[in-house]
Design a protein around this motif. Structure first.
Motif, mmCIF file in Angstrom:
data_model
loop_
_atom_site.group_PDB
_atom_site.id
_atom_site.type_symbol
_atom_site.label_atom_id
_atom_site.label_comp_id
_atom_site.label_asym_id
_atom_site.label_seq_id
_atom_site.Cartn_x
_atom_site.Cartn_y
_atom_site.Cartn_z
ATOM 1 N N GLY A 25 -1.326 11.244 -1.487
ATOM 2 C CA GLY A 25 -0.900 11.466 -2.870
ATOM 3 C C GLY A 25 -2.025 11.457 -3.883
ATOM 4 N N ILE A 26 -3.255 11.150 -3.484
ATOM 5 C CA ILE A 26 -4.355 11.117 -4.463
ATOM 6 C C ILE A 26 -4.604 12.493 -5.060
ATOM 7 C CG2 ILE A 26 -6.249 11.468 -2.817
ATOM 8 C CD1 ILE A 26 -7.872 9.466 -4.609
ATOM 9 N N ASP A 56 3.338 5.852 -6.054
ATOM 10 C CA ASP A 56 4.403 5.688 -7.057
ATOM 11 C C ASP A 56 3.976 4.779 -8.209
ATOM 12 O OD1 ASP A 56 6.095 7.364 -5.637
ATOM 13 O OD2 ASP A 56 7.060 5.719 -4.561
ATOM 14 N N VAL A 57 3.277 3.694 -7.887
ATOM 15 C CA VAL A 57 2.827 2.777 -8.943
ATOM 16 C C VAL A 57 1.810 3.475 -9.840
ATOM 17 C CG1 VAL A 57 1.572 0.629 -9.424
ATOM 18 C CG2 VAL A 57 3.330 0.679 -7.635
ATOM 19 N N LEU A 58 0.869 4.202 -9.243
ATOM 20 C CA LEU A 58 -0.128 4.908 -10.051
ATOM 21 C C LEU A 58 0.535 5.946 -10.954
ATOM 22 C CD1 LEU A 58 -3.095 5.370 -7.555
ATOM 23 C CD2 LEU A 58 -2.902 3.731 -9.441
ATOM 24 N N LYS A 59 1.510 6.675 -10.429
ATOM 25 C CA LYS A 59 2.233 7.652 -11.255
ATOM 26 C C LYS A 59 2.918 6.960 -12.425
ATOM 27 C CE LYS A 59 3.237 11.164 -7.776
ATOM 28 N NZ LYS A 59 4.317 11.800 -6.990
ATOM 29 N N SER A 60 3.486 5.770 -12.185
ATOM 30 C CA SER A 60 4.195 5.050 -13.249
ATOM 31 C C SER A 60 3.244 4.586 -14.353
ATOM 32 C CB SER A 60 4.957 3.855 -12.682
ATOM 33 O OG SER A 60 4.081 2.790 -12.340
ATOM 34 N N VAL A 96 0.827 -1.205 0.000
ATOM 35 C CA VAL A 96 0.000 0.000 0.000
ATOM 36 C C VAL A 96 0.866 1.261 0.000
ATOM 37 C CG1 VAL A 96 -1.667 1.355 1.348
ATOM 38 C CG2 VAL A 96 -2.022 -1.100 1.048
ATOM 39 N N ASP A 97 2.003 1.225 0.699
ATOM 40 C CA ASP A 97 2.844 2.421 0.747
ATOM 41 C C ASP A 97 3.511 2.734 -0.600
ATOM 42 O OD1 ASP A 97 5.275 0.800 0.693
ATOM 43 O OD2 ASP A 97 5.030 0.506 2.841
ATOM 44 N N GLU A 98 3.339 1.868 -1.582
ATOM 45 C CA GLU A 98 3.867 2.090 -2.933
ATOM 46 C C GLU A 98 2.779 2.550 -3.910
ATOM 47 O OE1 GLU A 98 7.307 -1.365 -2.904
ATOM 48 O OE2 GLU A 98 5.256 -1.950 -3.383
ATOM 49 N N LEU A 99 1.570 2.695 -3.417
ATOM 50 C CA LEU A 99 0.410 2.998 -4.264
ATOM 51 C C LEU A 99 0.611 4.238 -5.126
ATOM 52 C CD1 LEU A 99 -2.567 2.419 -5.063
ATOM 53 C CD2 LEU A 99 -3.253 3.651 -3.027
#
Length: 158
Positions: free
Chosen positions: A155-156, A124-128, A119-122
Motif C-alpha cells: 500500500g505504500i 489504513d492508519v496512514l490513510k486516516s 503492522v497489517d493495519e499500517l
C-alpha cells in the motif's frame, strides 16, 4: 508507568523521555502534513532452520522510538506529534516457544508512544492521518557507507 528501559542487569537505563525528545526534535525540523515512516529491522534465520541470529534493531529506528522487537514499523505524524508504533500480529501458538505475547496496550506502556497498531493495519492508519507527504529514510550512512533500508509495505504506492 515505565520510565526507562535497559538491556538487562548491569546495563545502563535509558529514559523513555529521550525517545520522546528525539521525536519532538525531528518534528520541529519538518512541516505539518508530513508523516515520517520508518521500518525497523527483521530477524534473520540461520540458513533454512528456525534458529535466528541475535537480533539488533536498526539504529535510526531505535533513536526515534527505542523499540527492540523485530518486524515493527513506526510513524510520526508531524502535525500532531503523535507517535504510532506498528507491531507484528503473531499467532497465539507462538507463545509455546516465544513466551507470553505482548498486547498492544503493553507495547504502548513499555515504549511510551501514543498509539500502537498491528503492522497489517499500517496502510489504513496512514490513510486516516491524511498526510500530504510520507517521508521515508533512504540513502547512504555517512559513517559506514551502507544504504539505509527504506520502509516498504503493501500500500505504500498509494
Amino acid at each position: 508507568m515505565i520510565e526507562s528501559w535497559s538491556m538487562g542487569p548491569g546495563t545502563l537505563e535509558v529514559p523513555l523521555s529521550l525517545f520522546a525528545k528525539n521525536r519532538r526534535r525531528l518534528a520541529e525540523k519538518l512541516q505539518s502534513g508530513q508523516v515520517v515512516v520508518l521500518q525497523g529491522g527483521d530477524s534473520i534465520s540461520h540458513y533454512d532452520t528456525d534458529i535466528e541470529y541475535v537480533f539488533r534493531q536498526e539504529a535510526y529506528f531505535t533513536w526515534v522510538c527505542g523499540v527492540r522487537e523485530p518486524g515493527c514499523y513506526f510513524a510520526l505524524d508531524v502535525k500532531t506529534g503523535k507517535a504510532h508504533l506498528f507491531v507484528p500480529r503473531l499467532p497465539e501458538e507462538y507463545e509455546v516457544w516465544m513466551g507470553k505475547l505482548l498486547s498492544l496496550s503493553e507495547f504502548k506502556k513499555i515504549y511510551a508512544v501514543e498509539e500502537v497498531h498491528y503492522v497489517d493495519e499500517l496502510t489504513d492508519v496512514l490513510k486516516s492521518l491524511k498526510p500530504d507527504v510520507l517521508l521515508t529514510l533512504s540513502g547512504p550512512n555517512t559513517d559506514s557507507g551502507l544504504t539505509a533500508k527504506e520502509a516498504v509495505f503493501a500500500g505504500i504506492d498509494e
